[in-house]
Design a protein around this motif. Structure first.
Motif, PDB file in Angstrom:
ATOM      1  N   TYR A  19     -21.677 -10.361 -60.034  1.00  0.00           N
ATOM      2  CA  TYR A  19     -22.380 -10.902 -59.027  1.00  0.00           C
ATOM      3  C   TYR A  19     -23.050  -9.778 -57.839  1.00  0.00           C
ATOM      4  CZ  TYR A  19     -20.964 -14.600 -62.488  1.00  0.00           C
ATOM      5  OH  TYR A  19     -21.150 -15.359 -63.148  1.00  0.00           O
ATOM      6  N   LYS A  20     -22.331  -8.417 -58.158  1.00  0.00           N
ATOM      7  CA  LYS A  20     -23.000  -7.604 -57.470  1.00  0.00           C
ATOM      8  C   LYS A  20     -23.915  -6.457 -57.521  1.00  0.00           C
ATOM      9  CE  LYS A  20     -18.048  -6.946 -54.426  1.00  0.00           C
ATOM     10  NZ  LYS A  20     -16.890  -5.657 -54.281  1.00  0.00           N
ATOM     11  N   TYR A  21     -24.879  -7.169 -57.666  1.00  0.00           N
ATOM     12  CA  TYR A  21     -26.335  -6.944 -58.128  1.00  0.00           C
ATOM     13  C   TYR A  21     -27.689  -6.604 -57.387  1.00  0.00           C
ATOM     14  CZ  TYR A  21     -27.505 -11.168 -59.282  1.00  0.00           C
ATOM     15  OH  TYR A  21     -28.040 -12.601 -59.658  1.00  0.00           O
ATOM     16  N   VAL A  67     -31.196 -10.350 -54.953  1.00  0.00           N
ATOM     17  CA  VAL A  67     -28.874  -9.847 -54.516  1.00  0.00           C
ATOM     18  C   VAL A  67     -28.378 -10.702 -55.167  1.00  0.00           C
ATOM     19  CG1 VAL A  67     -28.063  -9.288 -52.874  1.00  0.00           C
ATOM     20  CG2 VAL A  67     -30.778  -8.903 -52.631  1.00  0.00           C
ATOM     21  N   GLY A  68     -27.088 -10.156 -55.616  1.00  0.00           N
ATOM     22  CA  GLY A  68     -26.248 -11.036 -56.193  1.00  0.00           C
ATOM     23  C   GLY A  68     -25.080 -11.940 -54.832  1.00  0.00           C
ATOM     24  N   CYS A  69     -24.942 -12.517 -54.267  1.00  0.00           N
ATOM     25  CA  CYS A  69     -24.497 -13.394 -53.265  1.00  0.00           C
ATOM     26  C   CYS A  69     -22.331 -12.274 -53.595  1.00  0.00           C
ATOM     27  CB  CYS A  69     -24.276 -15.122 -53.617  1.00  0.00           C
ATOM     28  SG  CYS A  69     -25.194 -15.330 -52.892  1.00  0.00           S
ATOM     29  N   LYS A  70     -22.263 -12.078 -54.183  1.00  0.00           N
ATOM     30  CA  LYS A  70     -20.926 -11.932 -54.226  1.00  0.00           C
ATOM     31  C   LYS A  70     -19.984 -10.132 -53.615  1.00  0.00           C
ATOM     32  CE  LYS A  70     -18.394 -14.712 -56.377  1.00  0.00           C
ATOM     33  NZ  LYS A  70     -17.569 -15.260 -56.053  1.00  0.00           N
ATOM     34  N   ASP A  93     -17.699 -11.019 -44.657  1.00  0.00           N
ATOM     35  CA  ASP A  93     -17.699 -11.826 -45.480  1.00  0.00           C
ATOM     36  C   ASP A  93     -18.594 -11.964 -46.095  1.00  0.00           C
ATOM     37  OD1 ASP A  93     -16.082 -13.880 -43.909  1.00  0.00           O
ATOM     38  OD2 ASP A  93     -18.141 -14.042 -42.359  1.00  0.00           O
ATOM     39  N   THR A  94     -18.603 -12.180 -47.825  1.00  0.00           N
ATOM     40  CA  THR A  94     -19.868 -12.904 -48.184  1.00  0.00           C
ATOM     41  C   THR A  94     -21.091 -12.436 -48.192  1.00  0.00           C
ATOM     42  OG1 THR A  94     -18.748 -14.145 -49.983  1.00  0.00           O
ATOM     43  CG2 THR A  94     -17.873 -12.313 -50.218  1.00  0.00           C
ATOM     44  N   LEU A  95     -21.584 -12.753 -48.868  1.00  0.00           N
ATOM     45  CA  LEU A  95     -23.010 -13.578 -48.935  1.00  0.00           C
ATOM     46  C   LEU A  95     -22.963 -15.070 -49.242  1.00  0.00           C
ATOM     47  CD1 LEU A  95     -25.622 -13.322 -47.939  1.00  0.00           C
ATOM     48  CD2 LEU A  95     -26.782 -12.328 -49.928  1.00  0.00           C
ATOM     49  N   GLU A  96     -22.068 -14.946 -50.250  1.00  0.00           N
ATOM     50  CA  GLU A  96     -22.205 -16.731 -51.086  1.00  0.00           C
ATOM     51  C   GLU A  96     -21.495 -17.619 -49.836  1.00  0.00           C
ATOM     52  OE1 GLU A  96     -20.081 -18.445 -54.839  1.00  0.00           O
ATOM     53  OE2 GLU A  96     -18.869 -16.931 -53.993  1.00  0.00           O
ATOM     54  N   PHE A 107     -20.707  -8.096 -46.706  1.00  0.00           N
ATOM     55  CA  PHE A 107     -22.118  -7.430 -45.598  1.00  0.00           C
ATOM     56  C   PHE A 107     -21.780  -6.280 -45.163  1.00  0.00           C
ATOM     57  CE2 PHE A 107     -23.010 -12.541 -44.446  1.00  0.00           C
ATOM     58  CZ  PHE A 107     -23.891 -12.242 -45.099  1.00  0.00           C
ATOM     59  N   GLY A 108     -20.891  -5.787 -45.002  1.00  0.00           N
ATOM     60  CA  GLY A 108     -20.474  -4.105 -45.511  1.00  0.00           C
ATOM     61  C   GLY A 108     -21.102  -3.568 -46.615  1.00  0.00           C
ATOM     62  N   GLU A 109     -20.525  -3.896 -47.351  1.00  0.00           N
ATOM     63  CA  GLU A 109     -21.244  -3.409 -49.090  1.00  0.00           C
ATOM     64  C   GLU A 109     -22.677  -3.320 -49.460  1.00  0.00           C
ATOM     65  OE1 GLU A 109     -17.142  -4.156 -51.768  1.00  0.00           O
ATOM     66  OE2 GLU A 109     -18.706  -6.037 -51.639  1.00  0.00           O
TER      67      GLU A 109
END
Length: 145
Positions: A9-11, A21-24, A56-59, A27-29
């Motif tokens: 889910y990181k894509y 954009v994948g929600c996993k 924090d993740t986008l999710e 914000f740093g990544e």
């Protein structure tokens, strides 16, 4: 406790009109990824990151976003939509609901950010919301300064 990271889910993908954009991503990544559109990363850095943590993740950010937040207006300007999986009861051919165990399934829905934040977190948990993807319009993103 072992922390599981779902790399699937990181894509990020693009077509002629949208960015997906994948929600996993945290914000740093997200800010470090070179394959994500620069303007999108810039908007994230200037508007969204000051009100969120880089870990924090986008999710989780979208899941717990308050309806009265200024960020909802930013997402509306970007014409953002969220791909969400929701648990729903199966229905028969003519719309009647099936009764009994094992009669539920996950259904994918595309919601605007306003629709997502208007559902309280307790209701999201009850309905089994799983946020998968953020879709942003390239044209709307180009219009933001």
């Amino acid at each position: 406790m072992q922390k599981t990271v779902y790399e699937d889910y990181k894509y990020s993908m693009q077509d002629t009109g949208n960015i997906y954009v994948g929600c996993k991503y945290t914000f740093g990544e997200l800010l470090e990824q070179e394959d994500i559109l620069f303007k999108f990363r810039l908007i994230m850095q200037h508007y969204i990151l000051p009100e969120a943590s880089p870990e924090d993740t986008l999710e989780t950010h979208l899941y717990y976003l308050a309806p009265e937040s200024f960020l909802v207006k930013i997402y509306r300007q970007m014409k953002a939509k969220v791909k969400v999986n929701v648990i729903e009861e199966k229905k028969f051919l003519f719309g009647r609901k099936q009764n009994g165990p094992g009669k539920k399934r996950y259904v994918t829905r595309m919601l605007t950010v306003e629709q997502l934040v208007n559902v309280p977190p307790a209701e999201k948990e009850k309905q089994g919301y799983v946020i998968q993807e953020l879709r942003v319009s390239k044209l709307a993103l180009a219009a933001l300064t």
